[in-house]
Design a protein around this motif. Structure first.
Motif, mmCIF file in Angstrom:
data_model
loop_
_atom_site.group_PDB
_atom_site.id
_atom_site.type_symbol
_atom_site.label_atom_id
_atom_site.label_comp_id
_atom_site.label_asym_id
_atom_site.label_seq_id
_atom_site.Cartn_x
_atom_site.Cartn_y
_atom_site.Cartn_z
ATOM 1 N N HIS A 70 8.203 -5.376 -80.360
ATOM 2 C CA HIS A 70 7.375 -6.657 -80.683
ATOM 3 C C HIS A 70 7.997 -7.893 -80.748
ATOM 4 O O HIS A 70 7.214 -8.825 -80.366
ATOM 5 C CB HIS A 70 6.288 -6.507 -81.978
ATOM 6 C CG HIS A 70 5.273 -5.479 -81.968
ATOM 7 N ND1 HIS A 70 5.288 -4.190 -81.802
ATOM 8 C CD2 HIS A 70 3.830 -5.818 -81.710
ATOM 9 C CE1 HIS A 70 3.958 -3.741 -81.713
ATOM 10 N NE2 HIS A 70 3.192 -4.597 -81.647
ATOM 11 N N ASP A 71 9.199 -7.911 -81.211
ATOM 12 C CA ASP A 71 9.703 -9.152 -81.250
ATOM 13 C C ASP A 71 10.058 -9.821 -79.990
ATOM 14 O O ASP A 71 10.265 -11.009 -79.747
ATOM 15 C CB ASP A 71 10.863 -9.039 -82.088
ATOM 16 C CG ASP A 71 12.184 -8.391 -81.319
ATOM 17 O OD1 ASP A 71 11.686 -7.111 -80.691
ATOM 18 O OD2 ASP A 71 13.162 -8.406 -81.538
ATOM 19 N N CYS A 96 1.899 3.671 -70.815
ATOM 20 C CA CYS A 96 1.380 3.024 -71.789
ATOM 21 C C CYS A 96 1.238 4.067 -73.015
ATOM 22 O O CYS A 96 1.578 3.790 -74.083
ATOM 23 C CB CYS A 96 0.038 2.696 -71.381
ATOM 24 S SG CYS A 96 -0.061 1.168 -70.260
ATOM 25 N N ALA A 97 1.017 5.326 -72.837
ATOM 26 C CA ALA A 97 0.844 6.363 -73.790
ATOM 27 C C ALA A 97 2.135 6.514 -74.393
ATOM 28 O O ALA A 97 2.246 6.648 -75.761
ATOM 29 C CB ALA A 97 0.486 7.690 -73.060
ATOM 30 N N ILE A 102 5.340 5.678 -79.673
ATOM 31 C CA ILE A 102 6.352 5.065 -80.637
ATOM 32 C C ILE A 102 6.164 4.036 -81.540
ATOM 33 O O ILE A 102 7.158 3.441 -82.334
ATOM 34 C CB ILE A 102 7.749 4.846 -79.829
ATOM 35 C CG1 ILE A 102 7.545 3.564 -78.619
ATOM 36 C CG2 ILE A 102 8.025 6.003 -78.944
ATOM 37 C CD1 ILE A 102 8.597 3.344 -77.685
ATOM 38 N N LYS A 103 4.891 3.503 -81.465
ATOM 39 C CA LYS A 103 4.732 2.175 -82.433
ATOM 40 C C LYS A 103 3.847 2.870 -83.583
ATOM 41 O O LYS A 103 2.973 3.751 -83.373
ATOM 42 C CB LYS A 103 4.063 1.138 -81.753
ATOM 43 C CG LYS A 103 4.649 0.689 -80.625
ATOM 44 C CD LYS A 103 5.911 0.248 -80.837
ATOM 45 C CE LYS A 103 6.911 -0.427 -79.436
ATOM 46 N NZ LYS A 103 7.936 -1.097 -79.958
ATOM 47 N N PRO A 147 15.424 10.767 -78.445
ATOM 48 C CA PRO A 147 14.086 10.532 -78.300
ATOM 49 C C PRO A 147 13.988 9.020 -77.756
ATOM 50 O O PRO A 147 15.080 8.524 -77.475
ATOM 51 C CB PRO A 147 13.848 10.337 -79.980
ATOM 52 C CG PRO A 147 15.201 10.155 -80.526
ATOM 53 C CD PRO A 147 16.177 11.154 -79.650
ATOM 54 N N ILE A 148 13.118 8.501 -77.389
ATOM 55 C CA ILE A 148 12.455 7.439 -76.697
ATOM 56 C C ILE A 148 13.481 5.999 -77.603
ATOM 57 O O ILE A 148 12.997 6.246 -78.701
ATOM 58 C CB ILE A 148 11.378 7.061 -76.370
ATOM 59 C CG1 ILE A 148 10.747 7.924 -75.257
ATOM 60 C CG2 ILE A 148 11.296 5.736 -75.677
ATOM 61 C CD1 ILE A 148 9.215 7.997 -75.158
ATOM 62 N N ASN A 149 14.215 5.446 -76.951
ATOM 63 C CA ASN A 149 14.839 4.350 -77.599
ATOM 64 C C ASN A 149 14.614 3.178 -76.785
ATOM 65 O O ASN A 149 15.246 3.013 -75.640
ATOM 66 C CB ASN A 149 16.303 4.583 -77.524
ATOM 67 C CG ASN A 149 17.110 3.287 -78.419
ATOM 68 O OD1 ASN A 149 16.930 2.203 -78.235
ATOM 69 N ND2 ASN A 149 17.967 3.856 -79.473
#
Length: 222
Positions: A70-71, A96-97, A102-103, A147-149
């Motif tokens: 987000h930043d 997008c999914a 992850i948010k 995991p997704i980073n």
């Protein structure tokens, strides 16, 4: 001449490039903001952007986003309310999914990101900016057991104008840098880099000593 504005948006990032003789090709890299400051208001006040009376919005030639945190895009809802963004360059390494998964919540800024990914799908015709921009990003397959980073998957941006090059690596960490350095094109671009934006806002995890075997910048900006 090119003016470069690196805005103080606290923990975020927002960088604006203004080629004085080609103002229709003004470029923004990331669009972080704060509760008290919207960089786009400053740019409009200084008359850096053309106004489209039909759309009733100002024109931003390109928005490039380095990172899906987000930043790096918190100001996107307000930015889109005031400007028509003609083209975008987002890292296309997450769907997008996956970004939503992850948010912790789907904010208005996140909705704008996914809307852009879904709708900005065609190349822009007759787009010939006075600068050269090279973008690179890794994919999930480079980190198969993790995991997704989003930091590791940051988009690495090089912008060159009139012989001067700036490198904007988003939030890349040392491990991701190590994989990028296997690309000879990136190493060549690093050799010609004059201005280096410190990875991950200058945090220690963004530092990879091997980068500076190639990159000998005039300055490093944190």
């Amino acid at each position: 001449m090119m003016d470069i504005f690196i805005f103080d948006v606290e923990l975020g990032q927002c960088i604006f490039f203004y080629p004085r003789n080609h103002h229709d090709y003004a470029l923004m890299v990331d669009c972080g903001n704060t509760q008290q400051f919207e960089p786009i208001d400053f740019l409009i006040e200084k008359r850096f952007l053309s106004y489209d009376s039909n759309r009733r919005k100002y024109i931003l030639s390109n928005l490039t986003v380095t990172n899906y945190d987000h930043d790096h895009f918190s100001g996107l809802p307000y930015l889109r309310s005031r400007t028509h963004i003609k083209s975008v360059k987002f890292p296309r390494n997450l769907t997008c999914a996956e970004i939503k998964s992850i948010k912790p919540e789907e904010t208005s800024a996140l909705k704008e990101v996914t809307n852009i990914i879904d709708t900005y799908t065609t190349d822009v015709a007759d787009y010939n900016p006075p600068y050269q921009k090279h973008c690179y990003y890794l994919n999930k397959s480079h980190f198969p057991n993790e995991p997704i980073n989003t930091n590791k998957l940051s988009q690495l941006v090089f912008l060159t104008y009139n012989g001067t090059r700036i490198c904007i690596p988003g939030d890349l960490d040392s491990t991701a840098w190590g994989k990028h350095l296997q690309d000879t094109n990136i190493c060549t671009l690093l050799r010609g880099t004059d201005i280096f934006i410190a990875s991950h806002h200058g945090r220690e995890d963004g530092y990879n000593e091997q980068v500076f075997n190639y990159c000998k910048p005039e300055c490093v900006i944190l």
